[in-house]
Design an enzyme around this catalytic site. Structure first.
Site, mmCIF file in Angstrom:
data_model
loop_
_atom_site.group_PDB
_atom_site.id
_atom_site.type_symbol
_atom_site.label_atom_id
_atom_site.label_comp_id
_atom_site.label_asym_id
_atom_site.label_seq_id
_atom_site.Cartn_x
_atom_site.Cartn_y
_atom_site.Cartn_z
ATOM 1 N N ARG A 146 -0.760 -48.561 17.180
ATOM 2 C CA ARG A 146 -0.701 -47.583 18.276
ATOM 3 C C ARG A 146 -2.099 -47.130 18.702
ATOM 4 O O ARG A 146 -2.387 -46.985 19.888
ATOM 5 C CB ARG A 146 0.131 -46.382 17.858
ATOM 6 C CG ARG A 146 0.243 -45.305 18.937
ATOM 7 C CD ARG A 146 0.884 -44.065 18.378
ATOM 8 N NE ARG A 146 2.295 -44.276 18.143
ATOM 9 C CZ ARG A 146 2.977 -43.658 17.175
ATOM 10 N NH1 ARG A 146 2.348 -42.857 16.337
ATOM 11 N NH2 ARG A 146 4.262 -43.852 17.038
ATOM 12 N N SER A 176 -2.208 -37.093 27.232
ATOM 13 C CA SER A 176 -2.615 -37.384 25.855
ATOM 14 C C SER A 176 -1.403 -37.771 25.013
ATOM 15 O O SER A 176 -1.477 -38.705 24.195
ATOM 16 C CB SER A 176 -3.318 -36.165 25.249
ATOM 17 O OG SER A 176 -3.736 -36.421 23.930
ATOM 18 N N LEU A 233 -0.409 -41.331 25.913
ATOM 19 C CA LEU A 233 -1.334 -42.305 25.336
ATOM 20 C C LEU A 233 -1.087 -42.484 23.843
ATOM 21 O O LEU A 233 -1.275 -43.581 23.301
ATOM 22 C CB LEU A 233 -2.782 -41.863 25.572
ATOM 23 C CG LEU A 233 -3.334 -42.054 26.982
ATOM 24 C CD1 LEU A 233 -4.686 -41.362 27.120
ATOM 25 C CD2 LEU A 233 -3.470 -43.536 27.311
ATOM 26 N N HIS A 234 -0.677 -41.436 23.172
ATOM 27 C CA HIS A 234 -0.397 -41.512 21.743
ATOM 28 C C HIS A 234 0.962 -42.134 21.447
ATOM 29 O O HIS A 234 1.342 -42.267 20.285
ATOM 30 C CB HIS A 234 -0.474 -40.121 21.110
ATOM 31 C CG HIS A 234 -1.863 -39.640 20.871
ATOM 32 N ND1 HIS A 234 -2.604 -38.984 21.835
ATOM 33 C CD2 HIS A 234 -2.672 -39.725 19.782
ATOM 34 C CE1 HIS A 234 -3.795 -38.681 21.344
ATOM 35 N NE2 HIS A 234 -3.864 -39.112 20.105
ATOM 36 N N GLY A 235 1.704 -42.500 22.514
ATOM 37 C CA GLY A 235 2.958 -43.206 22.308
ATOM 38 C C GLY A 235 4.210 -42.410 22.561
ATOM 39 O O GLY A 235 5.309 -42.906 22.356
#
Length: 329
Positions: free
Chosen positions: A24, A207, A210-212
């Protein structure tokens, strides 16, 4: 847009959750580079680089695994000859030493020094500190590798500013300086016309994506979004009322406040807000405990809510009280 769809699909439907959890971070870095490259070439007169330089930037050996994010111009500059200077060597040795220290803190010293006492807040602080120390380890290692690869040395994270914080706002800045710059440049400034509150929420939402879009990470990041906004507006109002240097970010030496940072009552106020930030960090980091059997797959909603319920959702209640107090001041 394609990056977002790929991240969502991988997070929700990827066959091997353990494997996705491991890659990730690399996927996030790759997405950040693609988006920044698109912004830098789409909104300026710069021309899109050809395929080989583009792939060289995306898969730069010094940043592709641990990071940090670098701009395309930094990548181009890194291809020039590396000048081995005293400061270059000191940066490498300093970061190597710090990475080793925080690796031992994360794996050994936190459980040894802060052994379980039965008091839930000591255990929460211990688990959160262990998680933060592992983050510092990765951050300092990434600084070493990127510096060795020719990237101009720049601070990735600062353990001191996080462990002894002035505010949660500064914790967010120093947690990952390159990512903070990326979010501020490509998300916050773009959303700024919508207002500060909307821009902050969109920044933390980006954010999270982007972190999944993992529930645990999204819950922490969105909570941080509300916390930092409340802290910012509250301390801004208190600073105006008392004409004192108690803003979330440290004032410049030539600011117009009557009561400066060295004033006794100002120091007490800033220390109080710093202790409040430490309280929030212990609460937000408690679910990142390494003892959980689901750690390798990423923590789910049930695990997150259970951990916060054990602490009576105290941090969220305190944040709500601060928001009400902000309106009453």
């Amino acid at each position: 847009m394609i990056n977002s769809i790929c991240i969502l699909y991988s997070e929700l439907f990827f066959a091997d959750k353990k494997m996705w959890h491991r890659i990730r971070g690399c996927q996030m870095l790759l997405s950040m580079k693609i988006i920044s490259l698109g912004f830098d070439t789409g909104y300026t007169d710069k021309q899109m680089p050809s395929i080989l330089p583009c792939f060289g930037y995306l898969f730069h050996v010094g940043t592709v695994i641990f990071g940090p994010w670098i701009s395309y111009s930094s990548y181009v500059a890194s291809k020039h000859d590396i000048k081995i200077t005293r400061s270059w060597l000191s940066t490498i040795f300093r970061c190597l030493l710090l990475s080793f220290i925080f690796l031992t803190v994360s794996t050994c010293w936190t459980s040894f020094l802060l052994y379980s006492t039965g008091w839930k807040w000591i255990d929460a602080y211990r688990d959160a500190l262990s998680f933060r120390s592992s983050h510092y380890f990765v951050s300092y290692i990434s600084e070493v590798i990127s510096t060795l690869s020719g990237v101009r040395s720049s601070t990735v994270s600062s353990a001191f500013e996080i462990e002894i914080p002035r505010s949660l706002v500064e914790v967010v800045v120093w947690w990952n300086v390159p990512m903070h710059f990326w979010l501020k440049t490509y998300v916050f400034k773009t959303a700024k016309p919508l207002g500060d509150f909307a821009a902050i929420l969109l920044t933390y939402a980006a954010s999270s994506l982007l972190h999944g879009l993992n529930f645990q990470l999204a819950a922490v990041l969105l909570s941080l979004g509300f916390y930092t906004y409340i802290e910012h507006v509250l301390r801004k109002k208190l600073s105006a009322v008392f004409n004192a240097c108690i803003l979330a970010r440290q004032c410049k030496p030539d600011c117009e406040h009557q009561f400066k940072s060295n004033d006794l009552y100002v120091r007490i106020a800033n220390i109080g807000f710093g202790l409040l930030a430490i309280f929030h960090l212990a609460y937000l980091g408690v679910m990142f405990d390494s003892s959980s059997s689901i750690e390798e797959e990423g923590y789910n909603m049930q695990h997150t809510l259970q951990k916060w319920a054990e602490l009576d959702f105290s941090s969220h209640w305190v944040a709500l009280f601060c928001y009400i107090f902000y309106y009453l001041v």
